[in-house]
Design a protein around this motif. Structure first.
Motif: not given
Ligand SMILES: Cc1cc2nc3c(=O)[nH]c(=O)nc-3n(C[C@H](O)[C@H](O)[C@H](O)COP(=O)(O)OP(=O)(O)OC[C@H]3O[C@@H](n4cnc5c(N)ncnc54)[C@H](O)[C@@H]3O)c2cc1C
Length: 415
Positions: A49, A279, A301
């Protein structure tokens, strides 16, 4: 007769931790060889992140886990995925993790992490300067947002611990949050702004530039795995997977979640596990945010990166080589649409492996096998942040010096 050494130091692994070690050691004049079958920075480091999370002293281990775990595991809408079969195959790691959720242990872990995090800049800034990478670093703080009163209330003890340990932050109202980040569409309850926090717009590019500098100064890269190591009184012989051997006075094991693969190093005997994380990237939505924003209840995040908006997080407890779990990326898609409105399909999806010890503390220091082998792995959620200082400490140890910060809590001997 002098023993034969090919190098002054061998580093296994060219992620953020290994590359930082190699560059620190080289800057002190050591002849360094770094071994990695993959391009520098292309492992877990590449997909993080990207927050230089100097505030992240609270471990995943928490006394509240005993209460929250059943609902987190049962919920179809949870940032935590647990593979039961994997858990049953690794009862010792699971029990040790739970044992480290006791309040006294959590305080010990948070103290130790805060102590190391306080040295982040000493370890990282010289490397950013050497790599000429200041353009990849943005200093614009980082926010946490809570979308519910219950989520915020549950976080109060850990936020109080952070404050006790010296982390500077401001409490934010929903309108404060929207003034800073007007594109968030969540119902907002409360927020927190961590001041002075930086983020990296491309962590792999940072590590690649470190690698380029290392090469330009005469460092050696060997595109091979270190499969085993053998220490004796004069040094260490590392066996590579191309059937060659190299030798140096010291070897650093910095192979992230795969550090146990180096047989005979002592890393192979430690309870290193992995928290798999995912992600997704929205290339055309970089401008939705001006700084990383963590949605606390959702466990991820959203970070504005060089190549788009990256939504990164979730924890999956499963075998390191288990297949990609699309449940996790589907979760991130759903939640990012809740956070920003319909973003359409993401442009790419990624899985990485956080190297995690059951007490969430890294292992930094001499191996239990020999002090010629230095352990540098297990940085769980904050290895991008702590890579630089770990490299500096590993170099101190390689030079036979006492490190500038206390590393007692990170010793391999605790297991
Ligand atoms: C979703 C997600 C979000 C994250 N967010 C953040 C964040 O915001 N901030 C932060 O600080 N951290 C974050 N992290 C954690 C951080 O990414 C990791 O702690 C860090 O990248 C670990 O770095 P490493 O160098 O130890 O491992 P890696 O980057 O995985 O590097 C290890 C290297 O070792 C090599 N290797 C493997 N086996 C061998 C061998 N036998 N011999 C030689 N080489 C070998 C691999 O090829 C690899 O290149 C996040 C992680 C995830 C998954």
């Amino acid at each position: 007769m002098q023993p034969h050494h090919d190098y002054d130091l061998i580093v296994a692994g060219a992620g953020m931790v290994g590359m930082s070690t190699a560059l620190w050691a080289q800057s002190e004049g050591l002849r360094v060889a770094i071994c990695d079958p993959n391009p520098a920075g292309s492992g877990t480091t590449s997909g993080s992140a990207c927050v230089i999370a100097t505030y992240a002293c609270n471990p995943v281990n928490s006394p509240s886990i005993f209460k929250s775990l059943p609902s987190l595991l049962a919920s179809p809408d949870s940032p935590l995925n647990f593979n039961l079969l994997h858990g049953l195959k690794n009862p010792a790691w699971m029990l040790s993790f739970l044992n480290n959720c006791r309040p006294a242990r959590v305080d010990h872990i948070a103290n130790a992490l805060a102590g190391l995090l306080a040295h982040t800049d000493d370890g990282l800034n010289p490397l950013i300067a050497l790599a000429d990478a200041q353009d990849l670093i943005i200093e614009n703080d980082c926010l946490y947002v809570w979308s519910s009163a219950s989520g915020h209330t549950a976080s109060l003890p850990s936020e109080a611990r952070r404050a006790r340990l010296g982390v500077q932050s401001d409490d934010l109202s929903p309108s404060d949050i929207l003034t800073l980040e007007p594109n968030i569409r969540l119902p907002l309850h409360r927020g927190r702004r961590f001041k002075g926090v930086r983020h990296i717009t491309s962590p792999q590019e940072l590590v690649l530039r470190m690698h380029r500098k290392f090469t330009s100064l005469g460092g050696t890269t060997l595109p091979h795995k270190v499969v085993s190591s053998n220490a004796d009184v004069d040094g260490v012989t590392a066996q590579l997977n191309d059937d060659t051997q190299i030798r140096a006075p010291r070897l650093v094991i910095a192979a992230g979640a795969r550090s146990r693969d180096v047989k005979g190093s002592g890393a192979d005997k430690l309870p290193l596990g992995t928290e798999r994380g995912y992600h997704i990237l929205y290339e055309n939505h970089r401008d939705l945010l001006s700084r990383p924003v963590g949605w606390a209840e959702a466990g991820f995040y959203a970070t504005p990166m060089a190549d788009g908006l990256r939504v990164a997080g979730t924890v999956e407890i499963n075998a390191i080589d288990a297949p990609f779990n699309t449940k996790s990326t589907a979760y991130l898609k759903r939640k990012s649409h809740n956070m920003f409105g319909n973003l359409g399909p993401p442009d790419s999806e990624w899985l990485g492996h956080r190297p995690t010890m059951p007490d969430s503390l890294p292992v930094i220091g001499p191996s239990n096998t020999s002090d010629r082998i230095i352990m540098a792995f297990g940085h769980q959620h904050i290895g991008l942040t702590l890579g630089g200082i770990t490299g500096k400490i590993a170099t101190d140890l390689a030079q036979g010096r006492k490190p500038s910060c206390d590393i007692t809590a990170f010793s391999a001997g605790r297991f």
